[in-house]
Design a protein around this motif. Structure first.
Motif, PDB file in Angstrom:
ATOM      1  N   GLU A  87       0.838  -1.213   0.000  1.00  0.00           N
ATOM      2  CA  GLU A  87       0.000   0.000   0.000  1.00  0.00           C
ATOM      3  C   GLU A  87       0.869   1.259   0.000  1.00  0.00           C
ATOM      4  N   TYR A  88       1.934   1.273   0.798  1.00  0.00           N
ATOM      5  CA  TYR A  88       2.843   2.428   0.803  1.00  0.00           C
ATOM      6  C   TYR A  88       3.490   2.615  -0.573  1.00  0.00           C
ATOM      7  N   GLN A  89       3.851   1.508  -1.190  1.00  0.00           N
ATOM      8  CA  GLN A  89       4.461   1.566  -2.516  1.00  0.00           C
ATOM      9  C   GLN A  89       3.468   2.154  -3.533  1.00  0.00           C
ATOM     10  N   ARG A  90       2.228   1.734  -3.429  1.00  0.00           N
ATOM     11  CA  ARG A  90       1.191   2.238  -4.338  1.00  0.00           C
ATOM     12  C   ARG A  90       0.988   3.739  -4.138  1.00  0.00           C
ATOM     13  N   GLN A  91       0.958   4.190  -2.873  1.00  0.00           N
ATOM     14  CA  GLN A  91       0.783   5.615  -2.592  1.00  0.00           C
ATOM     15  C   GLN A  91       1.979   6.432  -3.097  1.00  0.00           C
ATOM     16  N   ASP A  92       3.196   5.909  -2.900  1.00  0.00           N
ATOM     17  CA  ASP A  92       4.385   6.595  -3.403  1.00  0.00           C
ATOM     18  C   ASP A  92       4.332   6.714  -4.929  1.00  0.00           C
ATOM     19  N   PHE A  93       3.883   5.638  -5.589  1.00  0.00           N
ATOM     20  CA  PHE A  93       3.773   5.660  -7.044  1.00  0.00           C
ATOM     21  C   PHE A  93       2.772   6.727  -7.493  1.00  0.00           C
ATOM     22  N   MET A  94       1.626   6.794  -6.797  1.00  0.00           N
ATOM     23  CA  MET A  94       0.612   7.800  -7.169  1.00  0.00           C
ATOM     24  C   MET A  94       1.155   9.214  -6.952  1.00  0.00           C
ATOM     25  N   ASP A  95       1.892   9.431  -5.865  1.00  0.00           N
ATOM     26  CA  ASP A  95       2.492  10.747  -5.610  1.00  0.00           C
ATOM     27  C   ASP A  95       3.510  11.095  -6.696  1.00  0.00           C
TER      28      ASP A  95
END
Length: 188
Positions: A87-95
């Motif tokens: 989930e953190y990886q997904r959020q970093d990707f979206m940012d």
């Protein structure tokens, strides 16, 4: 057993290519092009663009809602940790994608702004060139009229005085127009 066939003719041997170690990227590219051009009929493999990495989308329905708190088994923490990391990886990707999109928009705006400034400068210089052209044409016309006046002194003097007044007023206007700021200043 198969019947013996006629002996094959020997294959023509290719000359061994000398081993060349490229010392720069340009030399490496040159060697690749030479190898491709040895056989122009051969198709050239063109690699497709690699897709950007994108994280797996989040699950639509989470069956095991758990945390790293007490009461969970020893193996459950690792499952939770992997879900959290994903989930953190997904959020970093979206940012990162949002930042990239913002930078692209800023760049496009900057390009448009620079294009507008360049067009304004070009138009200003075009007007200036046109003005100089008109001045030269007017000077040629005046010269021709003066030559005509010299040939026919009696008739042209009356017309010349009115034309001189017009020329004086035009010159005054042009002097006022020439007082524009220069497009660049040297020595700064």
């Amino acid at each position: 057993m198969a019947a013996p066939s006629a002996p094959r003719p020997p294959r023509p041997r290719k000359e061994p290519q000398p081993l060349v170690i490229p010392r720069s990227a340009a030399e490496e590219q040159r060697l690749r092009l030479e190898r491709l051009m040895r056989n122009p009929e051969k198709t050239v493999p063109i690699p497709e663009k690699l897709n950007e990495w994108a994280p797996r989308p989040p699950p639509e329905f989470v069956r095991d809602v758990m945390g790293s708190s007490a009461g969970a088994g020893s193996g459950e923490f690792h499952v939770y940790r992997h879900l959290r990391r994903r989930e953190y990886q997904r959020q970093d990707f979206m940012d990162a994608m949002a930042e990239k999109q913002r930078l692209d928009e800023e760049f496009q705006k900057k390009l448009e702004r620079n294009k507008m400034i360049a067009e304004e400068q070009t138009a200003k210089r075009r007007r200036k060139r046109q003005k100089l052209k008109e001045k030269k044409l007017q000077a040629k016309k005046n010269k021709l009229e003066q030559k005509k006046q010299e040939k026919e002194p009696g008739q042209a003097q009356e017309q010349g005085s009115s034309e001189d007044d017009e020329e004086d007023s035009k010159e005054e206007e042009e002097k006022e127009d020439d007082a524009e700021e220069p497009s660049f200043v040297m020595g700064r």
